[in-house]
Design a protein around this motif. Structure first.
Motif, PDB file in Angstrom:
ATOM      1  N   LYS A 672       0.833  -1.207   0.000  1.00 13.45           N
ATOM      2  CA  LYS A 672       0.000   0.000   0.000  1.00 13.45           C
ATOM      3  C   LYS A 672       0.869   1.259   0.000  1.00 13.45           C
ATOM      4  CE  LYS A 672      -4.047  -1.998   2.292  1.00 13.45           C
ATOM      5  NZ  LYS A 672      -4.976  -1.909   3.446  1.00 13.45           N
ATOM      6  N   ALA A 673       0.488   2.221  -0.858  1.00 11.99           N
ATOM      7  CA  ALA A 673       1.248   3.463  -0.997  1.00 11.99           C
ATOM      8  C   ALA A 673       1.296   4.267   0.291  1.00 11.99           C
ATOM      9  CB  ALA A 673       0.646   4.314  -2.114  1.00 11.99           C
ATOM     10  N   VAL A 674       0.274   4.101   1.129  1.00 10.96           N
ATOM     11  CA  VAL A 674       0.206   4.877   2.372  1.00 10.96           C
ATOM     12  C   VAL A 674       1.375   4.559   3.297  1.00 10.96           C
ATOM     13  CG1 VAL A 674      -1.181   3.256   3.749  1.00 10.96           C
ATOM     14  CG2 VAL A 674      -1.467   5.718   4.080  1.00 10.96           C
ATOM     15  N   PHE A 675       1.999   3.379   3.097  1.00  5.86           N
ATOM     16  CA  PHE A 675       3.136   2.987   3.930  1.00  5.86           C
ATOM     17  C   PHE A 675       4.490   3.313   3.297  1.00  5.86           C
ATOM     18  CE2 PHE A 675      -0.098  -0.216   5.411  1.00  5.86           C
ATOM     19  CZ  PHE A 675      -0.238   0.302   6.690  1.00  5.86           C
ATOM     20  N   ASP A 676       4.495   3.768   2.057  1.00  7.04           N
ATOM     21  CA  ASP A 676       5.755   4.074   1.381  1.00  7.04           C
ATOM     22  C   ASP A 676       6.316   5.378   1.952  1.00  7.04           C
ATOM     23  OD1 ASP A 676       7.880   4.115  -0.338  1.00  7.04           O
ATOM     24  OD2 ASP A 676       6.711   4.723  -2.102  1.00  7.04           O
ATOM     25  N   PRO A 677       7.445   5.335   2.670  1.00  8.11           N
ATOM     26  CA  PRO A 677       7.937   6.539   3.348  1.00  8.11           C
ATOM     27  C   PRO A 677       8.155   7.704   2.386  1.00  8.11           C
ATOM     28  CG  PRO A 677       9.093   4.623   4.169  1.00  8.11           C
ATOM     29  CD  PRO A 677       8.298   4.165   2.971  1.00  8.11           C
ATOM     30  N   ALA A 678       7.657   8.870   2.767  1.00  7.47           N
ATOM     31  CA  ALA A 678       7.870  10.086   1.989  1.00  7.47           C
ATOM     32  C   ALA A 678       9.369  10.397   1.953  1.00  7.47           C
ATOM     33  CB  ALA A 678       7.110  11.245   2.620  1.00  7.47           C
ATOM     34  N   PRO A 679       9.872  10.911   0.843  1.00  9.72           N
ATOM     35  CA  PRO A 679      11.306  11.237   0.762  1.00  9.72           C
ATOM     36  C   PRO A 679      11.766  12.151   1.893  1.00  9.72           C
ATOM     37  CG  PRO A 679      10.320  11.310  -1.416  1.00  9.72           C
ATOM     38  CD  PRO A 679       9.188  11.093  -0.465  1.00  9.72           C
ATOM     39  N   LEU A 680      10.948  13.132   2.271  1.00  8.00           N
ATOM     40  CA  LEU A 680      11.334  14.028   3.363  1.00  8.00           C
ATOM     41  C   LEU A 680      11.484  13.264   4.672  1.00  8.00           C
ATOM     42  CD1 LEU A 680      11.764  16.783   4.727  1.00  8.00           C
ATOM     43  CD2 LEU A 680       9.270  16.988   4.911  1.00  8.00           C
ATOM     44  N   LEU A 681      10.539  12.386   4.954  1.00  5.28           N
ATOM     45  CA  LEU A 681      10.593  11.615   6.192  1.00  5.28           C
ATOM     46  C   LEU A 681      11.830  10.715   6.206  1.00  5.28           C
ATOM     47  CD1 LEU A 681       9.328  10.726   8.858  1.00  5.28           C
ATOM     48  CD2 LEU A 681       7.893   9.122   7.579  1.00  5.28           C
ATOM     49  N   ARG A 682      12.086  10.065   5.092  1.00  6.88           N
ATOM     50  CA  ARG A 682      13.254   9.180   5.026  1.00  6.88           C
ATOM     51  C   ARG A 682      14.557   9.987   5.172  1.00  6.88           C
ATOM     52  NH1 ARG A 682      13.692   4.063   3.500  1.00  6.88           N
ATOM     53  NH2 ARG A 682      11.718   3.988   2.335  1.00  6.88           N
ATOM     54  N   SER A 683      14.599  11.140   4.527  1.00  9.23           N
ATOM     55  CA  SER A 683      15.806  11.972   4.610  1.00  9.23           C
ATOM     56  C   SER A 683      16.069  12.429   6.046  1.00  9.23           C
ATOM     57  CB  SER A 683      15.658  13.187   3.693  1.00  9.23           C
ATOM     58  OG  SER A 683      16.731  14.082   3.868  1.00  9.23           O
ATOM     59  N   LEU A 684      15.025  12.883   6.731  1.00  8.48           N
ATOM     60  CA  LEU A 684      15.191  13.318   8.122  1.00  8.48           C
ATOM     61  C   LEU A 684      15.669  12.159   8.997  1.00  8.48           C
ATOM     62  CD1 LEU A 684      12.022  15.590   8.633  1.00  8.48           C
ATOM     63  CD2 LEU A 684      14.405  16.345   8.467  1.00  8.48           C
ATOM     64  N   ALA A 685      15.093  10.981   8.772  1.00 10.83           N
ATOM     65  CA  ALA A 685      15.475   9.810   9.574  1.00 10.83           C
ATOM     66  C   ALA A 685      16.938   9.433   9.332  1.00 10.83           C
ATOM     67  CB  ALA A 685      14.568   8.634   9.242  1.00 10.83           C
ATOM     68  N   GLU A 686      17.375   9.500   8.080  1.00 14.81           N
ATOM     69  CA  GLU A 686      18.734   9.076   7.747  1.00 14.81           C
ATOM     70  C   GLU A 686      19.797  10.073   8.193  1.00 14.81           C
ATOM     71  OE1 GLU A 686      18.511   8.388   3.562  1.00 14.81           O
ATOM     72  OE2 GLU A 686      17.636   6.367   3.774  1.00 14.81           O
ATOM     73  N   THR A 687      19.423  11.351   8.289  1.00 18.07           N
ATOM     74  CA  THR A 687      20.398  12.386   8.639  1.00 18.07           C
ATOM     75  C   THR A 687      20.314  12.810  10.101  1.00 18.07           C
ATOM     76  OG1 THR A 687      18.872  14.149   7.953  1.00 18.07           O
ATOM     77  CG2 THR A 687      20.403  13.294   6.285  1.00 18.07           C
ATOM     78  N   GLY A 688      19.419  12.181  10.856  1.00 13.53           N
ATOM     79  CA  GLY A 688      19.255  12.565  12.261  1.00 13.53           C
ATOM     80  C   GLY A 688      18.525  13.873  12.433  1.00 13.53           C
ATOM     81  N   GLY A 689      17.770  14.265  11.414  1.00  9.70           N
ATOM     82  CA  GLY A 689      17.023  15.520  11.469  1.00  9.70           C
ATOM     83  C   GLY A 689      15.718  15.361  12.234  1.00  9.70           C
ATOM     84  N   SER A 690      14.952  16.436  12.282  1.00 12.15           N
ATOM     85  CA  SER A 690      13.670  16.414  12.994  1.00 12.15           C
ATOM     86  C   SER A 690      12.703  17.391  12.350  1.00 12.15           C
ATOM     87  CB  SER A 690      13.860  16.795  14.466  1.00 12.15           C
ATOM     88  OG  SER A 690      14.227  18.153  14.592  1.00 12.15           O
ATOM     89  N   PHE A 691      11.423  17.153  12.565  1.00 10.70           N
ATOM     90  CA  PHE A 691      10.423  18.107  12.101  1.00 10.70           C
ATOM     91  C   PHE A 691      10.536  19.415  12.880  1.00 10.70           C
ATOM     92  CE2 PHE A 691       8.174  14.103  10.840  1.00 10.70           C
ATOM     93  CZ  PHE A 691       8.154  14.363   9.473  1.00 10.70           C
ATOM     94  N   ALA A 692      10.888  19.321  14.165  1.00  5.62           N
ATOM     95  CA  ALA A 692      10.979  20.513  15.008  1.00  5.62           C
ATOM     96  C   ALA A 692      11.994  21.511  14.482  1.00  5.62           C
ATOM     97  CB  ALA A 692      11.332  20.115  16.435  1.00  5.62           C
ATOM     98  N   ALA A 693      13.024  21.020  13.805  1.00  6.82           N
ATOM     99  CA  ALA A 693      14.082  21.904  13.318  1.00  6.82           C
ATOM    100  C   ALA A 693      13.734  22.564  11.985  1.00  6.82           C
ATOM    101  CB  ALA A 693      15.385  21.125  13.168  1.00  6.82           C
ATOM    102  N   MET A 694      12.632  22.147  11.360  1.00  7.89           N
ATOM    103  CA  MET A 694      12.252  22.707  10.071  1.00  7.89           C
ATOM    104  C   MET A 694      11.612  24.073  10.248  1.00  7.89           C
ATOM    105  SD  MET A 694      10.682  19.429   8.025  1.00  7.89           S
ATOM    106  CE  MET A 694      10.270  20.470   6.603  1.00  7.89           C
ATOM    107  N   LYS A 695      11.901  24.979   9.352  1.00  7.08           N
ATOM    108  CA  LYS A 695      11.330  26.321   9.383  1.00  7.08           C
ATOM    109  C   LYS A 695      10.537  26.576   8.107  1.00  7.08           C
ATOM    110  CE  LYS A 695      13.477  27.202  13.230  1.00  7.08           C
ATOM    111  NZ  LYS A 695      12.742  27.260  14.504  1.00  7.08           N
ATOM    112  N   ALA A 696       9.644  27.551   8.189  1.00  7.64           N
ATOM    113  CA  ALA A 696       8.833  27.896   7.011  1.00  7.64           C
ATOM    114  C   ALA A 696       9.710  28.532   5.948  1.00  7.64           C
ATOM    115  CB  ALA A 696       7.730  28.859   7.426  1.00  7.64           C
TER     116      ALA A 696
END
Length: 696
Positions: A672-696
Motif C-alpha cells: 500500500k502506498a500509504v506505507f511508502d515513506p515520503a522522501p522528506l521523512l526518510r531523509s530526516l530519519a537518515e540524517t538525524g534531522g527532525s520536524f521541530a528543526a524545520m522552518k517555514a
C-alpha cells in the motif's frame, strides 16, 4: 536603576516601575535589577512603603516562556527568590495590577502584602495550559487568599478572572476606576500610617481551617476540576499541590510545589504544550505576506445555507460581533435553521454562559433571506452547501452576480479544489477556502485554504477575522482534503484490513483512547453517521468490505441505535455487538484471510505512522508552511492529544528512524502506498534531522 526597572519616591513611598516590553515578562534580565530595587527599598530608612507597578499595557504577564528549560530560567535571582524577598519586607508592599496579570505575574503580586487592581484587569494562573503548575508559590498562596476550593478550580482550569471577581474571591484588596499608580500609592500610605502588622500571604491560614478539619469538600472540588484531564499530568499535579497547601506547613508545601514544577517542566507533556503555545503564534506568520499588506474591512457577513454547518458558521461570526445575513432556498429551511440557532443559544443561557440579554442581542444580529440580491452589501460571503463541485460552482455563479467589488467569496468545502471553484469566477483573487469544523460555533480550528490566485490581503483578512471570531486559523494550500482530512484519510486507510486480519473495533478504539484521543475511529463514525461515508464511497465508485456491509444492514450508527457498536435504549455509550463480530468473521472467511492476534503497537504503526507520513508529503508539497502548522490543525480540529503536541511533534519523540523502519515493513508486506515513506521523512530519519528543526 536600569532600563527595565526605575524607582521614584512619593511621600515616603518607593514606586518600583517595571518596563520590559511588550508584556513585562519576568525575564532574567529583568529579575536582576528588580531584586536590587526591592533590596534598596527594604534598606532605605526613609521608605515607609513600596508600590510595585508596571509601565505599558499590563502588569507582569508571566514568566518568560522562551527561557524554560534553559539556565536562565533557574538562574539567581529566580522568581521564587523574588517572591520570598518581597514577603520579607517589614514595610507594606502593594502591587498595582493592570492588564493581564498571569502566572508568574500573579505569583509576584501575591507575594506583596496587598493588591490594588484596575477595573479592567484580569488575573489567573494559566500554567496548566503549558503542562505546568505555578512554580513560585501560586498553588500555595492562592488558597490562602481565596480558600482551597476556589483556588483549585482557578488553577486547574487556568482561566483568568476579572477584577470584580478577583475582589470578591479575595485575590485583590481593592479595585480602582482610574490612575492606578496614584491609588496604589494612596493605599500604601494608608497602610504605612496604620503601622501594621503587614501579614504576608504565606502566614494567612484562616481560609484553610475548614479544609484542614475536613478535606471532603476540597477533594470533591479537586475531583470535579480534574475530571476532564484524562492523560494529562499537570492538572493532577496542580490539584495535589493545592492539597499540600492545606496539609503541609507553608515552606514544606512550597518546596513540594517546586519539585513538581521541575519534574513537569522537564517532561514531554510540557515540552509538547509549550511547543503548541509557540506554534499557534507561528501559524499567524504566512510566507509571502509582508507588513505592507493591509486587510480588507469586514463589517457584514453573508452565509449561504442554514443547516448544521451554515448555522454554526453564522453563529461564529455573530459571536465575534459581526452582523450576518443567512440565505436559504425556502422560508421553511430558514425557519428550521433559526430554530436550531435559538435552541443553541438557549442551551448556553441554561448553562449560565450567556445571559438572556446577550442572547437577544445576538439573535437581533441575524437577518434572513431567500434572495441572493440581499447579499450585495456583504463584505464576506461564505457558502456552506452540499459538498459537490457542480453545486458549489452554481452557488458561486450566483454569489458573483450580486457581490460588490472587493467582497471576499469563500467556500466551506472540506475536500474540493478551491482553485477549480475560483476559476469558475471572474475574480479568483477574491476567492478563498474557509474550512470550519462542526459544530462551527464551538470547534476552534479554521483551515484557511489559499488558492493559487488568492490575493495576499484576502489571506491576511481571513487570518485576522479567524482570530476575531475566537478561532485558531491556519493557512494551508489546495489539495484533496487539505491538511486535516487528507491525513485523516491516511490514518484510516488500513482500518478495514486490521479488522479482517484479527483486530476488533473495540480494540482499535481502545488503542486510540489509550493514545489520548477522546474517541476511536469507529465510535466517531457511529457518532457522525456511517451512511455519510457510504454515500461518499458510492459517489467515488469505491467500496469497503465491512463498512458497506454494515450500512446494507441498516446500521448507520447512533441515530439508528446500531452501527459498528450497539446503542441500547437511546444510550450514546457504545457496546460491542456480537452481530458485528460475526460479520467480520464471515467476511474474513469469504476472503480467505487467516485471522491472528494483532498487538496494540501494530495498530499504532498502521494508523498513526501513515498519518505522520502523509504529513511529511504535505510539507514536501508545501501544502503546509511548517510542521507546527500541521500540529495546530490536528490539535484543534481532530482531537489529537494535547500532551503529545500534535502528530509531527510526537513523531520526533517517537523516533523518525523507528517510524520509517516500520513503514518500510508494512509497505513490503501490503504494497500500500500509504506505507511508502515520503522522501522528506526518510531523509530526516537518515540524517538525524527532525520536524521541530524545520522552518517555514
Amino acid at each position: 536603576m536600569s532600563e527595565y526597572v526605575t524607582v521614584t519616591h512619593e511621600g515616603g513611598i518607593a514606586i518600583i516601575m517595571i518596563d520590559n516590553p511588550p508584556v513585562n515578562a519576568m525575564s532574567f534580565h529583568l529579575r536582576q535589577p528588580l531584586y536590587k530595587a526591592i533590596e534598596a527599598a527594604r534598606d532605605d530608612a526613609s521608605v515607609e512603603g513600596v508600590v510595585l507597578a508596571c509601565a505599558g499595557r499590563t502588569f507582569v504577564s508571566g514568566a518568560d516562556i522562551s527561557e524554560f528549560g534553559s539556565e536562565k530560567a533557574l538562574a539567581s535571582p529566580s522568581l521564587p527568590e523574588l517572591c520570598s524577598l518581597l514577603e520579607s519586607l517589614p514595610k507594606p508592599v502593594v502591587a498595582a495590577i493592570h492588564g493581564t496579570t498571569l502566572g508568574g505575574g500573579l505569583e509576584l503580586a501575591m507575594s506583596c502584602h496587598y493588591r490594588v487592581a484596575d477595573k479592567g484587569a484580569k488575573v489567573g494562573l494559566p500554567e496548566v495550559k503549558l503542562g505546568l503548575l505555578p512554580g513560585a508559590g501560586g498553588t500555595i498562596r492562592l488558597p490562602r487568599l481565596t480558600g482551597p476550593e476556589t483556588a483549585v478550580k482557578m488553577i486547574v482550569s487556568g482561566t483568568p478572572i476579572g477584577a470584580a471577581q478577583a475582589l470578591a474571591a479575595g485575590v485583590v484588596d481593592a479595585v480602582v476606576e482610574s490612575d492606578l499608580t496614584a491609588e496604589a500609592v494612596k493605599f500604601a500610605k494608608g497602610k504605612a500610617t496604620e503601622g501594621g502588622p503587614h501579614i504576608p500571604v504565606s502566614a494567612r491560614d484562616d481560609k484553610l481551617v475548614a479544609a484542614r478539619n475536613d478535606l471532603a469538600a476540597f477533594d470533591a472540588a479537586a475531583k470535579e476540576a480534574t475530571k476532564k484531564s484524562r492523560g494529562l499530568d499537570a492538572p493532577l499535579a496542580c490539584a495535589q499541590s493545592v492539597r499540600n497547601a492545606i496539609t503541609l506547613p507553608f515552606d514544606e508545601a512550597l518546596a513540594k510545589e517546586r519539585e513538581l514544577f521541575i519534574k513537569l517542566v522537564s517532561g514531554d507533556q510540557s515540552r509538547a504544550q509549550r511547543h503548541l503555545f509557540f506554534a499557534e503564534r507561528e501559524a499567524a506568520k504566512v510566507p509571502g505576506i509582508g507588513k505592507d499588506v493591509q486587510p480588507r474591512n469586514i463589517a457584514k457577513v453573508g452565509v449561504i445555507g442554514a443547516g448544521t454547518m451554515g448555522g454554526g458558521i453564522a453563529m461564529a461570526f455573530v459571536n465575534g460581533g459581526l452582523p450576518v445575513t443567512i440565505l436559504e432556498m425556502s422560508d421553511e429551511a430558514l425557519d428550521r435553521g433559526f430554530a436550531t440557532i435559538e435552541k443553541n443559544y438557549g442551551i448556553s443561557v441554561s448553562r449560565g454562559s450567556l445571559t438572556e440579554e446577550a442572547k437577544a442581542k445576538r439573535m437581533a444580529s441575524f437577518s434572513r433571506t431567500t434572495d441572493y440580491a440581499d447579499l450585495s452589501d456583504c463584505d464576506l460571503i461564505i457558502e456552506a452547501v452540499f459538498e459537490e463541485m457542480s453545486v458549489k460552482k452554481d452557488v458561486f455563479a450566483k454569489i458573483e452576480a450580486v457581490a460588490k467589488p472587493g467582497a471576499i467569496l469563500a467556500t466551506n468545502t472540506s475536500y474540493l479544489d478551491v482553485d477549480a471553484i475560483a476559476a469558475n469566477t471572474s475574480r479568483p483573487q477574491d476567492v478563498i477556502g474557509l474550512h470550519f469544523f462542526s459544530p462551527a460555533n464551538v470547534m476552534k480550528l479554521l483551515e484557511i485554504v489559499r488558492g493559487k490566485e488568492t490575493a495576499a490581503d484576502v489571506v491576511l483578512t481571513a487570518l485576522q477575522l479567524g482570530r476575531k471570531i475566537a478561532k485558531v486559523p491556519v493557512v494551508v494550500g489546495v489539495c484533496h482534503g487539505f491538511v486535516g482530512n487528507r491525513m485523516l484519510g491516511a490514518r484510516g486507510e488500513d482500518l478495514e484490513a486490521l479488522l479482517l486480519e484479527g483486530a476488533s473495533p473495540e480494540q482499535i478504539d481502545r488503542v486510540f483512547t489509550d493514545f489520548g484521543f477522546v474517541m476511536g475511529p469507529f465510535a466517531m463514525w457511529d457518532l457522525a453517521g456511517l451512511d455519510i461515508g457510504w454515500r461518499n464511497r458510492k459517489s467515488l465508485g469505491k467500496t469497503a468490505v465491512i463498512g458497506d456491509a454494515v450500512c446494507e444492514m441498516g446500521r448507520f450508527g447512533q441515530k439508528t441505535g446500531k452501527g459498528m457498536y450497539l446503542y441500547e435504549n437511546g444510550s450514546r455509550t457504545p457496546k460491542p455487538d456480537p452481530e458485528i463480530a460475526a460479520l467480520i468473521e464471515d467476511k474474513t472467511k469469504e476472503l480467505g484471510i487467516a485471522r491472528r492476534e494483532i498487538s496494540d503497537q501494530e495498530i499504532i504503526e498502521r494508523t498513526i505512522y501513515p498519518m505522520v507520513n502523509e504529513g511529511a508529503r504535505i510539507l514536501e508539497e508545501k501544502i503546509a508552511a511548517r510542521p507546527s502548522d500541521i500540529d495546530i490543525v490536528w490539535i484543534n480540529g481532530y482531537g489529537f492529544p494535547v500532551g503529545k503536541g500534535g502528530p509531527m511533534f510526537w513523531a520526533d519523540l517517537e523516533g523518525l528512524s523507528k517510524i520509517v523502519a516500520q513503514l518500510d515493513h508494512w509497505h513490503a508486506k501490503t504494497g500500500k502506498a500509504v506505507f511508502d515513506p515520503a522522501p522528506l521523512l526518510r531523509s530526516l530519519a537518515e540524517t538525524g534531522g527532525s520536524f521541530a528543526a524545520m522552518k517555514a
